[in-house]
Design a protein around this motif. Structure first.
Motif, PDB file in Angstrom:
ATOM      1  N   VAL A 129      63.929  69.692  17.750  1.00  0.00           N
ATOM      2  CA  VAL A 129      63.242  71.267  17.653  1.00  0.00           C
ATOM      3  C   VAL A 129      63.752  72.112  18.532  1.00  0.00           C
ATOM      4  CG1 VAL A 129      61.211  72.638  17.478  1.00  0.00           C
ATOM      5  CG2 VAL A 129      61.168  70.261  16.427  1.00  0.00           C
ATOM      6  N   SER A 130      64.335  73.354  18.196  1.00  0.00           N
ATOM      7  CA  SER A 130      64.995  74.272  19.217  1.00  0.00           C
ATOM      8  C   SER A 130      64.312  75.532  19.186  1.00  0.00           C
ATOM      9  CB  SER A 130      66.482  74.422  18.914  1.00  0.00           C
ATOM     10  OG  SER A 130      67.141  72.946  19.028  1.00  0.00           O
ATOM     11  N   THR A 131      64.517  76.281  20.195  1.00  0.00           N
ATOM     12  CA  THR A 131      63.863  77.760  20.213  1.00  0.00           C
ATOM     13  C   THR A 131      65.270  78.291  20.428  1.00  0.00           C
ATOM     14  OG1 THR A 131      61.740  77.176  21.106  1.00  0.00           O
ATOM     15  CG2 THR A 131      62.545  79.240  21.443  1.00  0.00           C
ATOM     16  N   PRO A 143      70.783  87.500  28.648  1.00  0.00           N
ATOM     17  CA  PRO A 143      71.065  89.021  29.206  1.00  0.00           C
ATOM     18  C   PRO A 143      72.620  89.339  28.923  1.00  0.00           C
ATOM     19  CG  PRO A 143      70.118  87.798  30.925  1.00  0.00           C
ATOM     20  CD  PRO A 143      70.332  86.820  29.611  1.00  0.00           C
ATOM     21  N   ASP A 144      73.399  88.301  28.689  1.00  0.00           N
ATOM     22  CA  ASP A 144      74.715  89.178  28.427  1.00  0.00           C
ATOM     23  C   ASP A 144      75.012  88.998  26.706  1.00  0.00           C
ATOM     24  OD1 ASP A 144      75.058  86.201  27.713  1.00  0.00           O
ATOM     25  OD2 ASP A 144      76.470  85.848  29.266  1.00  0.00           O
ATOM     26  N   GLY A 145      74.222  88.812  26.106  1.00  0.00           N
ATOM     27  CA  GLY A 145      74.113  88.860  24.687  1.00  0.00           C
ATOM     28  C   GLY A 145      74.482  87.403  23.678  1.00  0.00           C
ATOM     29  N   ARG A 146      74.768  86.406  24.518  1.00  0.00           N
ATOM     30  CA  ARG A 146      74.954  85.256  24.021  1.00  0.00           C
ATOM     31  C   ARG A 146      73.800  84.551  23.818  1.00  0.00           C
ATOM     32  NH1 ARG A 146      77.198  81.390  27.535  1.00  0.00           N
ATOM     33  NH2 ARG A 146      76.164  82.478  29.131  1.00  0.00           N
ATOM     34  N   LEU A 147      73.756  83.574  22.916  1.00  0.00           N
ATOM     35  CA  LEU A 147      72.725  82.838  22.292  1.00  0.00           C
ATOM     36  C   LEU A 147      72.483  81.367  23.144  1.00  0.00           C
ATOM     37  CD1 LEU A 147      72.389  83.652  18.465  1.00  0.00           C
ATOM     38  CD2 LEU A 147      71.184  84.880  20.458  1.00  0.00           C
ATOM     39  N   ARG A 148      71.380  81.087  23.308  1.00  0.00           N
ATOM     40  CA  ARG A 148      70.825  79.891  23.947  1.00  0.00           C
ATOM     41  C   ARG A 148      69.934  78.980  22.907  1.00  0.00           C
ATOM     42  NH1 ARG A 148      70.119  79.143  29.814  1.00  0.00           N
ATOM     43  NH2 ARG A 148      68.426  77.194  29.958  1.00  0.00           N
ATOM     44  N   LEU A 149      70.067  77.732  22.977  1.00  0.00           N
ATOM     45  CA  LEU A 149      69.034  76.835  22.247  1.00  0.00           C
ATOM     46  C   LEU A 149      68.302  75.980  23.286  1.00  0.00           C
ATOM     47  CD1 LEU A 149      71.020  75.914  19.132  1.00  0.00           C
ATOM     48  CD2 LEU A 149      69.844  77.821  19.400  1.00  0.00           C
ATOM     49  N   GLU A 150      67.043  76.021  23.261  1.00  0.00           N
ATOM     50  CA  GLU A 150      66.310  75.173  24.299  1.00  0.00           C
ATOM     51  C   GLU A 150      65.721  74.131  23.235  1.00  0.00           C
ATOM     52  OE1 GLU A 150      63.743  77.841  26.104  1.00  0.00           O
ATOM     53  OE2 GLU A 150      65.346  78.752  27.328  1.00  0.00           O
TER      54      GLU A 150
END
Length: 113
Positions: free
Chosen positions: A78-80, A85-92
């Motif tokens: 399960v990811s969020t 801030p630089d516009g890239r996406l991150r999955l936690e």
């Protein structure tokens, strides 16, 4: 809601335990109508696939992978989704193996260039 994952390449920001995904692993994501899927490879992983759903900023998927030693593993994650801030996406991510013992957390971020 952050933008679509479709066509993005993401990579872990840190290595996990040996035999798992690491900083050399690349995930190539696709997304359409709430469905997500990705192929991944690199590091200890010869080939991996994931498939699941997206509802808002939440991903829920199953994954399966083949390692260089010939073993296979599968699990649930399960990811969020968040926008950096630089516009890239991150999955936690919070994941657990279903084919063997183990669980944990990880972070993958969009690779540019």
């Amino acid at each position: 809601m952050p933008r679509s994952l479709d066509g993005l390449v993401l990579a872990p920001v840190a290595d996990q335990a040996p035999g798992q995904v690491g900083t050399r692993t690349r995930f190539r994501y696709h997304e359409r109508d709430g469905v997500i899927w990705a192929a991944y490879e690199g590091g200890d992983v010869v080939r991996g696939h994931l498939v699941g759903t997206r509802e808002g900023d939440r991903l829920d998927f199953r994954y399966v992978q083949l390692r260089h030693d010939g073993t296979t593993s599968s699990g649930h994650c399960v990811s969020t989704v968040a926008e950096l801030p630089d516009g890239r996406l991150r999955l936690e991510e919070t994941w657990e193996w279903e084919s063997r013992p183990g669980s944990g957390t990880s972070v993958v971020e969009q690779v540019t260039g």
